[in-house]
Design an enzyme around this catalytic site. Structure first.
Site, short mmCIF file in Angstrom:
data_model
loop_
_atom_site.label_atom_id
_atom_site.label_comp_id
_atom_site.label_asym_id
_atom_site.label_seq_id
_atom_site.Cartn_x
_atom_site.Cartn_y
_atom_site.Cartn_z
N ILE A 86 -8.46 -9.78 -10.91
CA ILE A 86 -9.15 -9.33 -12.12
C ILE A 86 -10.55 -8.89 -11.72
O ILE A 86 -11.23 -9.60 -10.96
CB ILE A 86 -9.19 -10.48 -13.16
CG1 ILE A 86 -7.78 -10.76 -13.65
CG2 ILE A 86 -10.14 -10.15 -14.29
CD1 ILE A 86 -7.65 -12.05 -14.43
N HIS A 112 -0.15 0.52 -13.25
CA HIS A 112 0.58 -0.68 -13.68
C HIS A 112 2.06 -0.31 -13.84
O HIS A 112 2.38 0.74 -14.42
CB HIS A 112 0.01 -1.17 -15.01
CG HIS A 112 0.67 -2.44 -15.48
ND1 HIS A 112 0.40 -3.66 -14.91
CD2 HIS A 112 1.61 -2.66 -16.43
CE1 HIS A 112 1.14 -4.58 -15.48
NE2 HIS A 112 1.89 -4.00 -16.41
N GLU A 124 5.52 6.18 -9.49
CA GLU A 124 4.10 5.86 -9.25
C GLU A 124 3.50 6.78 -8.20
O GLU A 124 2.35 7.23 -8.34
CB GLU A 124 3.95 4.41 -8.78
CG GLU A 124 4.21 3.39 -9.86
CD GLU A 124 3.86 1.97 -9.45
OE1 GLU A 124 3.52 1.16 -10.31
OE2 GLU A 124 3.93 1.66 -8.23
N GLY A 140 0.78 -1.23 0.00
CA GLY A 140 0.00 0.00 0.00
C GLY A 140 0.81 1.28 0.00
O GLY A 140 0.37 2.30 0.54
C1 GAR Z 1 2.64 -1.20 -7.71
O1 GAR Z 1 3.95 -1.20 -8.25
C2 GAR Z 1 1.62 -1.35 -8.82
O2 GAR Z 1 2.01 -0.74 -10.02
C3 GAR Z 1 1.55 -2.84 -8.96
O3 GAR Z 1 1.61 -3.33 -7.64
C4 GAR Z 1 2.42 -2.46 -6.87
C5 GAR Z 1 1.71 -2.18 -5.57
O4 GAR Z 1 2.56 -1.51 -4.70
N1 GAR Z 1 0.35 -3.26 -9.64
C6 GAR Z 1 0.30 -4.24 -10.51
O5 GAR Z 1 1.27 -4.92 -10.81
C7 GAR Z 1 -1.06 -4.49 -11.11
N2 GAR Z 1 -0.94 -5.32 -12.28
P1 GAR Z 1 2.02 -0.82 -3.38
O6 GAR Z 1 1.16 -1.88 -2.66
O7 GAR Z 1 3.26 -0.50 -2.60
O8 GAR Z 1 1.21 0.38 -3.76
#
Ligand code: GAR
Length: 208
Positions: free
Chosen positions: A98, A115, A180, A18
């Site tokens: 999904i 992503h 991100e 998160g």
């Molecule tokens: C992020 O890097 C996001 O882009 C990826 O999961 C991570 C979550 O990080 N999402 C995917 O791969 C979806 N296909 P976080 O829990 O530290 O925000």
């Protein structure tokens, strides 16, 4: 006279750490996003993001996918919870499931995802590893509206991250994460200001 901008109500779906959720909560609290995170839902009880939400007094719910008959049934419960909290925008932040038309039809053009690659390259799982194995010189991250495909929806914003000679999956992921945490809040703020229009596959960013 200044007017207080309308604040959108954001529901965030997570499965893990998160850090994107944290960036979004922080930007809401600082006023950089005209919005409030009103609930956080995880399909995993152990997701650290639930604790992050609780630290900010945000309702944090565990919705176990194993207790639902199928994806549609799961998403119907998700929709009910999101509606209960009056959610305007659904934000997928590391939600590793999904989603079905049951969720998408309830929130048309109001479900976003991030992503860790420059879509349409490297959709699905392990995007950073896919990028390294392919040998690309740049990768990055993409925020898009979610449609019924896997990582195929209309693109809102993208950010480029160079791939270094000595990058591992971990180092590349770390640098993508930094981007991100800027990109997702920026996309959410564009939505909050009513600046996004979806025209076919393209997302137009309107002037203020
Ligand atoms: C992020 O890097 C996001 O882009 C990826 O999961 C991570 C979550 O990080 N999402 C995917 O791969 C979806 N296909 P976080 O829990 O530290 O925000």
């Amino acid at each position: 006279m200044t007017t207080t901008p309308h604040k959108i109500r954001i529901g965030v779906l997570i499965s893990g750490s998160g850090t994107n959720l944290q960036a979004i909560i922080d930007r809401c609290e600082s006023g950089e996003i005209d919005g409030t995170v009103v609930c956080v839902i995880s399909n995993k009880a152990s997701a650290f993001g639930l604790e992050r939400a609780r630290n900010h007094g945000i309702p944090a719910l565990h919705l176990d996918h194993r207790l639902h008959a199928d994806r549609t049934d799961y998403d119907a419960t998700l929709v009910a919870l999101l509606r209960e909290h009056g959610v305007d925008l659904v934000v997928l932040a590391g939600f590793m499931r999904i989603v079905t038309p049951t969720l998408l039809d309830a929130f048309p053009n109001r479900v976003m995802n991030i992503h860790p690659a420059l879509l349409p390259s490297f959709p699905g799982l392990d995007a950073q590893r896919q990028a390294l194995e392919y040998g690309v010189k740049v990768s990055g991250c993409t925020v898009h509206f979610v449609d019924s495909g896997t990582d195929t929806g209309p693109i809102i914003l993208q950010s480029v991250v160079p791939v270094r000679e000595d990058d591992t999956e971990e180092t590349l992921s770390e640098r993508i994460h930094v981007e991100e945490h800027k990109l997702y809040p920026a996309a959410i703020q564009l939505f909050a200001r009513g600046r996004l229009t979806v025209v076919g596959r393209r997302v137009r960013i309107n002037e203020e």
